[in-house]
Motif scaffolding. Structure first.
Motif, PDB file in Angstrom:
ATOM      1  N   TYR A   8     -89.821 -69.012   2.968  1.00 54.70           N
ATOM      2  CA  TYR A   8     -90.287 -68.632   4.302  1.00 54.70           C
ATOM      3  C   TYR A   8     -90.823 -67.198   4.283  1.00 54.70           C
ATOM      4  N   TYR A   9     -91.629 -66.880   5.306  1.00 53.45           N
ATOM      5  CA  TYR A   9     -92.148 -65.521   5.440  1.00 53.45           C
ATOM      6  C   TYR A   9     -91.009 -64.527   5.657  1.00 53.45           C
ATOM      7  N   GLN A  10     -91.287 -63.255   5.282  1.00 50.15           N
ATOM      8  CA  GLN A  10     -90.240 -62.237   5.321  1.00 50.15           C
ATOM      9  C   GLN A  10     -90.439 -61.183   6.399  1.00 50.15           C
ATOM     10  N   THR A  11     -91.617 -61.147   7.008  1.00 52.45           N
ATOM     11  CA  THR A  11     -91.906 -60.121   8.017  1.00 52.45           C
ATOM     12  C   THR A  11     -92.487 -60.765   9.272  1.00 52.45           C
ATOM     13  N   GLU A  23     -90.623 -64.007  -7.853  1.00 56.63           N
ATOM     14  CA  GLU A  23     -89.724 -62.860  -7.747  1.00 56.63           C
ATOM     15  C   GLU A  23     -89.878 -62.193  -6.382  1.00 56.63           C
ATOM     16  N   HIS A  24     -91.107 -62.078  -5.903  1.00 53.97           N
ATOM     17  CA  HIS A  24     -91.387 -61.464  -4.603  1.00 53.97           C
ATOM     18  C   HIS A  24     -90.683 -62.220  -3.473  1.00 53.97           C
ATOM     19  N   LEU A  30     -87.893 -65.669   7.783  1.00 56.65           N
ATOM     20  CA  LEU A  30     -86.530 -65.429   7.309  1.00 56.65           C
ATOM     21  C   LEU A  30     -86.422 -64.017   6.740  1.00 56.65           C
ATOM     22  N   PRO A  31     -86.115 -63.032   7.600  1.00 59.00           N
ATOM     23  CA  PRO A  31     -85.976 -61.660   7.117  1.00 59.00           C
ATOM     24  C   PRO A  31     -84.665 -61.460   6.365  1.00 59.00           C
ATOM     25  N   LEU A  32     -84.603 -60.364   5.669  1.00 64.45           N
ATOM     26  CA  LEU A  32     -83.439 -60.029   4.851  1.00 64.45           C
ATOM     27  C   LEU A  32     -82.156 -60.048   5.669  1.00 64.45           C
ATOM     28  N   THR A  72     -99.529 -59.276   6.166  1.00 60.54           N
ATOM     29  CA  THR A  72     -98.927 -58.485   5.090  1.00 60.54           C
ATOM     30  C   THR A  72     -98.462 -59.298   3.889  1.00 60.54           C
ATOM     31  N   GLU A  73     -98.354 -60.629   4.024  1.00 61.28           N
ATOM     32  CA  GLU A  73     -97.761 -61.432   2.958  1.00 61.28           C
ATOM     33  C   GLU A  73     -98.715 -62.500   2.443  1.00 61.28           C
TER      34      GLU A  73
END
Length: 556
Positions: A437-440, A497-498, A455-457, A446-447
């Motif tokens: 899922y996207y992180q931001t 990895e990203h 799904l943020p950290l 940005t991605e």
């Protein structure tokens, strides 16, 4: 009368700020992920150098794996080899001593004591000793992670008592959509070990590719492992575009055996997944007689969507699957074999005379019970080989196979239902643990393109794998938790990895650390310092956490 009051307030605020500053300093000094269950800072430090000696127990079977990992780390960084002292010798000055403590709570538990004279690691088994080494490694300067001019490595004094919350701590990588080189899989395993993750779930088969050599069925290598083209951009984009490039590959059984051994040396179990009855289009392209349709040419999938074509419940299909699983189990010694069971539309079964005949013959209610029959037959075979199956939560539909473990991915509902039925469960809900899922919030700007979702950290970190609705007895069936990396839109190791890190770092704390020891603000401070290790390891982690408000300043 007011002045003493304000003095008291100022004093309180001053002391509070001092406490916050001390906590921040400790977070940087002891930047361990996952957070240990108990950590007591001590004064001073130990200086590991070329005269440091490694001490093993008399019965050192397995313990040398842990010690040699540390020795190899130092040799690769500083160029010298740490020597071994006499087995069973008492710890003395400038030693790293591995000691057996049979009183620790489980085989993964350990204690770690670092003081100016040396290091003591106590564990019940070599597995606990290996995890202690990973903690010790994270306490060392990041320069230990690669070739360095540094020859000595200061380690802050500390006393740690640690053990995992869950026995199953897994990460899944989908190699079915895209083939990833073996060298990358080794690096990935190394990173999982760094975070005390003990299970690597390898998703080997998909509609878009079959990745394991099966000697009895060579067309799986010749046909199922390759596709003629791949969709460009998101599969939902209209009109669809394709790259026109052939993609594929597979792992030989010898490569996989070597990978299993590589993981075992890091105390990681690899669980293979052969998906059935759905996600089987690639296999059908190689062996169309396993499908329900006649006069149809199946083709390996080139875009991303759930497919109606699935394995048909012919006797030839069960023979094929038993032959495949026999070869799989010869390569992978894991207790569990994952058989998928997810996203299997029943359209073809409804249209198939052969499938309907099985429903009639077995006295089944409908196609959902036919899937249960399918899974039960496969489970019976796997159980006959001394193994057990895991399936995604769709295997609950139509009745759960007797000894199956459920991986709950469509939220927690399936896991709760299975636990209440006294079946073991691994919690892996997509809303918390799908790392594709996207992180931001500004994802599209940005991605790279991802499957969707957000799904943020912090949300990963917030997850608790034990639902509050379970009783204490039911909660014991939650074996652990797993994060998943599906690769429809992840075609390279750098991109994998990203997407995986640092969210897998947060997940590691979910899986290892008890809830009362977790604190996201503290985790972020540790992560900022800890990321220096990832930099030295050349991990292409997502840097978004460094831009979170207040983090950069707090971490200076």
């Amino acid at each position: 009368m007011k002045q003493p009051f304000f003095h008291s307030v100022y004093l309180f605020l001053f002391l509070a700020l001092c406490q916050i500053e001390l906590l921040a300093q400790d977070s940087q000094k002891y930047a361990i992920i996952p957070q240990p269950q108990s950590l007591t800072p001590e004064k001073g430090e130990f200086l590991l150098n070329e005269k440091t000696t490694l001490l093993l127990p008399v019965d050192s079977a397995g313990f040398k794996l842990a010690a040699s990992f540390l020795a190899d780390l130092v040799k690769n960084a500083a160029g010298y080899e740490l020597k071994y002292g006499k087995a069973g010798a008492k710890p003395s000055k400038n030693t790293v001593a591995f000691l057996v403590d049979p009183n620790l709570e489980n085989e993964e538990a350990y204690t770690l004591q670092v003081h100016s004279k040396g290091v003591q690691i106590k564990s019940k088994t070599a597995k606990g000793a290996f995890f202690a080494v990973q903690t010790l490694r994270q306490l060392m300067p990041a320069e230990v992670e690669g070739k360095s001019t540094q020859k000595t490595f200061p380690i802050p004094a500390v006393t740690i008592t640690d053990a995992p919350r869950f026995s199953y701590r897994g990460v899944m990588l989908d190699v079915g959509r895209y083939y990833f080189p073996v060298d990358f899989l080794r690096k990935y395993i190394d990173l999982l070990a760094f975070y005390k993750i003990n299970t690597f779930h390898l998703h080997l088969t998909e509609d878009a590719g079959w990745r394991m050599e099966i000697k009895k069925y060579p067309k799986l290598q010749e046909i199922a492992a390759w596709r003629d083209s791949t969709v460009v951009g998101h599969a939902k984009d209209k009109p669809r575009k394709y790259d026109g490039k052939r993609h594929g590959g597979y792992y030989t059984q010898q490569e996989l055996k070597e990978l299993v051994k590589y993981a075992q040396n890091r105390f990681i179990t690899i669980i293979p997944e052969i998906d059935m009855p759905g996600h089987s289009l690639a296999a059908l392209a190689a062996y169309p007689e396993l499908g329900c349709l006649k006069d149809t040419t199946y083709q390996v999938l080139t875009a991303w969507a759930i497919q109606k074509d699935i394995f048909c419940p012919h006797e030839t299909t069960f023979t094929f699957l038993e032959d495949v699983l026999t070869e799989v189990m010869e390569v992978f010694p894991s207790k569990y074999i994952h058989i998928g069971g997810d996203e299997a539309p029943k359209d073809r079964w409804k249209q198939s005379a052969a499938a309907q005949e099985v429903i009639k013959r077995e006295g089944l209610k409908d196609e959902h019970e036919l899937q249960s029959y399918f899974i039960r037959r496969v489970e019976k075979f796997v159980n006959s080989k001394g193994r057990a199956i895991i399936g995604w939560d769709e295997i609950l539909e139509g009745g759960l196979a007797p000894n199956a473990t459920v991986m709950s991915w469509r939220g927690e509902k399936g896991g709760i239902a299975a636990a209440k039925q006294k079946h073991d469960v691994i919690m892996t809900p997509n809303t918390y643990l799908y790392l594709d899922y996207y992180q931001t919030p500004e994802a599209r700007k940005t991605e790279p393109v991802a499957i969707g979702g957000y799904l943020p950290l912090e949300k990963v970190y917030s997850y608790n794998p034990v639902p509050a609705s379970l009783t204490a007895a039911e909660a014991k069936h939650i074996l652990g938790t797993q994060a998943n990396v599906w690769t429809e839109y992840i075609s390279t190791g750098d991109h994998a990895e990203h997407m995986t890190f640092p969210r897998a770092s947060a997940f590691a704390e979910v899986a290892w650390t008890r809830p009362e020891r977790k604190n996201y603000a503290d985790f972020k401070l540790r992560l900022l310092q800890h990321s220096k290790h990832l930099d030295k390891l050349k991990v292409k982690y997502a840097p978004y956490f460094k831009a979170e408000k207040g983090l950069s300043q707090a971490g200076k």
